[in-house]
Design a protein around this motif. Structure first.
Motif, PDB file in Angstrom:
ATOM      1  N   ASP A   1       6.515  -4.101   7.489  1.00 49.93           N
ATOM      2  CA  ASP A   1       6.013  -3.074   8.804  1.00 49.93           C
ATOM      3  C   ASP A   1       6.189  -1.767   8.278  1.00 49.93           C
ATOM      4  N   ASP A   2       7.319  -1.204   7.383  1.00 51.71           N
ATOM      5  CA  ASP A   2       7.537  -0.094   6.990  1.00 51.71           C
ATOM      6  C   ASP A   2       6.400   0.342   5.949  1.00 51.71           C
ATOM      7  N   TRP A   3       6.024  -0.521   4.859  1.00 48.49           N
ATOM      8  CA  TRP A   3       5.083  -0.238   3.987  1.00 48.49           C
ATOM      9  C   TRP A   3       3.891  -0.156   4.545  1.00 48.49           C
ATOM     10  N   VAL A   4       3.630  -1.018   5.601  1.00 49.66           N
ATOM     11  CA  VAL A   4       2.109  -0.744   6.348  1.00 49.66           C
ATOM     12  C   VAL A   4       2.066   0.563   6.870  1.00 49.66           C
ATOM     13  N   ALA A   5       3.121   0.962   7.556  1.00 53.45           N
ATOM     14  CA  ALA A   5       3.097   2.341   8.226  1.00 53.45           C
ATOM     15  C   ALA A   5       3.203   3.368   7.233  1.00 53.45           C
ATOM     16  N   ARG A   6       3.661   3.269   6.173  1.00 50.78           N
ATOM     17  CA  ARG A   6       3.687   4.306   4.974  1.00 50.78           C
ATOM     18  C   ARG A   6       2.041   4.629   4.585  1.00 50.78           C
ATOM     19  N   VAL A   7       1.507   3.267   4.406  1.00 45.00           N
ATOM     20  CA  VAL A   7       0.005   3.325   3.949  1.00 45.00           C
ATOM     21  C   VAL A   7      -0.764   4.102   4.984  1.00 45.00           C
ATOM     22  N   GLU A   8      -0.717   3.833   6.151  1.00 43.38           N
ATOM     23  CA  GLU A   8      -1.363   4.394   7.223  1.00 43.38           C
ATOM     24  C   GLU A   8      -1.287   5.994   7.351  1.00 43.38           C
ATOM     25  N   ARG A   9       0.158   6.311   7.200  1.00 45.85           N
ATOM     26  CA  ARG A   9       0.191   7.771   7.243  1.00 45.85           C
ATOM     27  C   ARG A   9      -0.401   8.397   6.112  1.00 45.85           C
ATOM     28  N   GLU A  10      -0.183   7.859   4.895  1.00 46.82           N
ATOM     29  CA  GLU A  10      -0.782   8.661   3.824  1.00 46.82           C
ATOM     30  C   GLU A  10      -2.197   8.584   3.666  1.00 46.82           C
ATOM     31  N   ASN A  11      -2.861   7.646   4.112  1.00 50.99           N
ATOM     32  CA  ASN A  11      -4.433   7.487   3.872  1.00 50.99           C
ATOM     33  C   ASN A  11      -4.858   6.576   5.187  1.00 50.99           C
ATOM     34  N   ALA A  12      -4.850   7.270   6.472  1.00 47.49           N
ATOM     35  CA  ALA A  12      -5.262   6.713   7.667  1.00 47.49           C
ATOM     36  C   ALA A  12      -6.931   6.445   7.604  1.00 47.49           C
ATOM     37  N   GLU A  13      -7.587   6.962   6.680  1.00 46.40           N
ATOM     38  CA  GLU A  13      -9.076   6.533   6.534  1.00 46.40           C
ATOM     39  C   GLU A  13      -9.224   5.318   6.093  1.00 46.40           C
ATOM     40  N   LEU A  14      -8.714   5.151   4.873  1.00 46.55           N
ATOM     41  CA  LEU A  14      -8.934   3.889   4.064  1.00 46.55           C
ATOM     42  C   LEU A  14      -7.990   2.630   4.350  1.00 46.55           C
ATOM     43  N   ARG A  15      -6.846   2.907   4.490  1.00 49.53           N
ATOM     44  CA  ARG A  15      -5.807   1.885   4.758  1.00 49.53           C
ATOM     45  C   ARG A  15      -5.667   0.602   3.908  1.00 49.53           C
ATOM     46  N   GLN A  16      -5.637   0.995   2.507  1.00 45.09           N
ATOM     47  CA  GLN A  16      -5.898  -0.258   1.597  1.00 45.09           C
ATOM     48  C   GLN A  16      -4.872  -0.084   0.537  1.00 45.09           C
ATOM     49  N   LEU A  17      -4.544  -1.143  -0.286  1.00 39.86           N
ATOM     50  CA  LEU A  17      -3.927  -0.978  -1.384  1.00 39.86           C
ATOM     51  C   LEU A  17      -4.590  -1.773  -2.420  1.00 39.86           C
ATOM     52  N   PHE A  18      -4.161  -2.112  -3.642  1.00 39.09           N
ATOM     53  CA  PHE A  18      -4.989  -2.646  -4.744  1.00 39.09           C
ATOM     54  C   PHE A  18      -4.270  -3.975  -5.323  1.00 39.09           C
ATOM     55  N   LEU A  19      -5.008  -4.907  -5.529  1.00 40.47           N
ATOM     56  CA  LEU A  19      -4.840  -6.345  -5.977  1.00 40.47           C
ATOM     57  C   LEU A  19      -5.435  -6.464  -7.109  1.00 40.47           C
ATOM     58  N   ILE A  20      -4.479  -7.086  -8.362  1.00 42.83           N
ATOM     59  CA  ILE A  20      -4.994  -7.202  -9.563  1.00 42.83           C
ATOM     60  C   ILE A  20      -5.711  -8.354  -9.525  1.00 42.83           C
ATOM     61  N   ARG A  21      -6.987  -8.509 -10.087  1.00 43.84           N
ATOM     62  CA  ARG A  21      -7.943  -9.453 -10.287  1.00 43.84           C
ATOM     63  C   ARG A  21      -7.945 -10.166 -11.540  1.00 43.84           C
ATOM     64  N   ARG A  22      -7.777  -9.006 -12.479  1.00 42.11           N
ATOM     65  CA  ARG A  22      -7.910  -9.781 -14.139  1.00 42.11           C
ATOM     66  C   ARG A  22      -7.128  -8.869 -14.624  1.00 42.11           C
ATOM     67  N   ILE A  23      -6.351  -9.354 -15.767  1.00 38.92           N
ATOM     68  CA  ILE A  23      -5.641  -8.814 -16.758  1.00 38.92           C
ATOM     69  C   ILE A  23      -5.951  -9.115 -18.123  1.00 38.92           C
ATOM     70  N   GLU A  24      -6.163  -7.947 -18.884  1.00 44.00           N
ATOM     71  CA  GLU A  24      -6.559  -8.040 -20.439  1.00 44.00           C
ATOM     72  C   GLU A  24      -5.792  -9.045 -21.039  1.00 44.00           C
ATOM     73  N   VAL A  25      -6.293 -10.121 -21.607  1.00 46.23           N
ATOM     74  CA  VAL A  25      -5.242 -11.076 -22.388  1.00 46.23           C
ATOM     75  C   VAL A  25      -4.805 -10.362 -23.460  1.00 46.23           C
ATOM     76  N   GLY A  26      -3.593 -10.555 -24.112  1.00 46.39           N
ATOM     77  CA  GLY A  26      -2.920 -10.031 -24.832  1.00 46.39           C
ATOM     78  C   GLY A  26      -2.471  -8.725 -25.145  1.00 46.39           C
TER      79      GLY A  26
END
Length: 391
Positions: free
Chosen positions: A142-167
């Protein structure tokens, strides 16, 4: 009127090709936008607020390219322009103050075949946004969720790694489905921040969420452009080179560094070898890279059948047989080393063993001559991956 700014990556295609990833797409509320190939987005005072561009997508079965019309934030372009200006200024200073050898090196960097190096770096991952409700299910506190909402109340998102370049260095420290929380101590809630934080430093401190645990990782970035000494080998009509970034982004393993991106129609390669394949063995000799491939080819007799082990793009191995023909399809290596002032490319012909019956012509080993490339004869590897006869 701008209706949406959304993190976006162009979808992958069956045949890997360069595509835009990890950027904020700007969408205006106008039908005119879908009819304009390029332009700028401006406010009422005429000040540029974004660039309108056409992005290339996958090629369909009819041979037509998918096109995406979107806007891009000007800061992404500004960072590249500033880096190019700085690189040019640094080289001009070196030209005035350096020795004769340095002057020659600087002058060669401005020749027709080579442009000044681009001093930008990148993190070898592809990310997608993930909402707070999903992050809570993944174990974000909940602490991290609250921090995200404070710093970017409009988007409220983080980023997940979908692909990593092999090698890549990123593959050593990061995994797919990791959630990036911070980069160098800054909370990451927008793709513009991602671009700005990853384009300069050679090493980054990244805080991630993995398996409901928060971890710190030191990850090295890679240059935005790779080694400028490009090289490929034309063997039996197949064009073989080290896999480019687009291939590494869509691959899960790297069978070898001998990747086929095209072939000549009517060549021996037309009967088994094709685009999006890796050559991993020639007869009984492994070919982990281009040097090993050239050494293996030199041990083959002309007009003989060759067993070639390949791995197709979905990681399925296969063995094909092709027949050498050095008279019409000699083994040729092309290297962009700048020795030729017109093209920057040098052609090297490699000799194989003569046929057992003594008939047939062979080519001289190591003979170098300036290359004259017919670029119009090369088709896009995203379609058939073939090259028209007579190239």
């Amino acid at each position: 009127v701008i209706t949406d700014i959304t993190p976006l990556s162009i979808p992958t295609s069956g045949a890997p090709r360069a595509r835009a990833i990890n950027f904020d797409s700007i969408t205006p509320d106008s039908q005119l936008a879908q009819t304009c190939l390029s332009g700028v987005l401006a406010d009422k005072k005429g000040r540029t607020k974004g660039f309108w561009m056409c992005f290339l997508g996958a090629r369909n079965s009819n041979g037509n390219d998918a096109e995406y019309y979107m806007g891009m934030h000007p800061d992404s372009v500004r960072r590249v322009v500033k880096s190019l200006i700085k690189a040019e200024d640094d080289q001009k200073i070196a030209l005035r103050e350096g020795s004769d050898g340095l002057i020659g090196a600087v002058q060669s960097s401005f020749s027709g075949w080579q442009t000044p190096p681009l001093p930008l770096r990148r993190l070898s991952v592809e990310c997608v946004p993930v909402a707070m409700v999903q992050l809570r299910a993944m174990g974000l506190s909940d602490d991290w969720v609250a921090r995200v909402e404070r710093e970017n109340a409009e988007l409220r998102q983080l980023f997940l790694i979908r692909r990593i370049e092999v090698g890549s260095p990123s593959a050593e420290e990061l995994k797919e489905l990791d959630v990036i929380l911070e980069i160098n101590g800054k909370l990451l809630t927008s793709m513009d921040d991602f671009d700005a934080l990853t384009c300069q430093d050679e090493e980054l401190t990244i805080k991630i969420l993995r398996d409901e645990a928060i971890l710190d990782r030191r990850v090295r970035t890679v240059p935005l452009e790779h080694d400028r000494k490009l090289r490929f080998v034309a063997w039996m009509g197949a064009l073989v080179h080290e896999p480019q970034v687009a291939v590494l982004q869509q691959s899960t393993i790297l069978p070898s560094k001998c990747y086929i991106s095209g072939r000549f129609l009517g060549s021996p390669a037309s009967y088994g070898l094709g685009p999006t394949q890796w050559i991993v063995r020639v007869n009984d000799i492994d070919t982990p890279d281009l040097d090993a491939l050239v050494r293996a080819v030199k041990l083959i007799r002309d007009k003989s059948w060759v067993r070639v082990k390949i791995v197709v793009f979905d990681n399925v191995p296969a063995v094909v047989s092709v027949k050498m023909n050095q008279h019409y399809w000699p083994t040729m290596e092309m290297v962009r080393d700048g020795n030729d002032p017109n093209t920057g490319w040098t052609k090297i012909l490699h000799e194989c063993l003569p046929p057992e019956d003594g008939d047939g012509d062979t080519v001289m080993e190591g003979v170098q001559e300036p290359a004259h490339l017919n670029l119009e004869s090369v088709s896009n590897e995203g379609s058939t991956g073939q090259i028209r006869e007579g190239a």
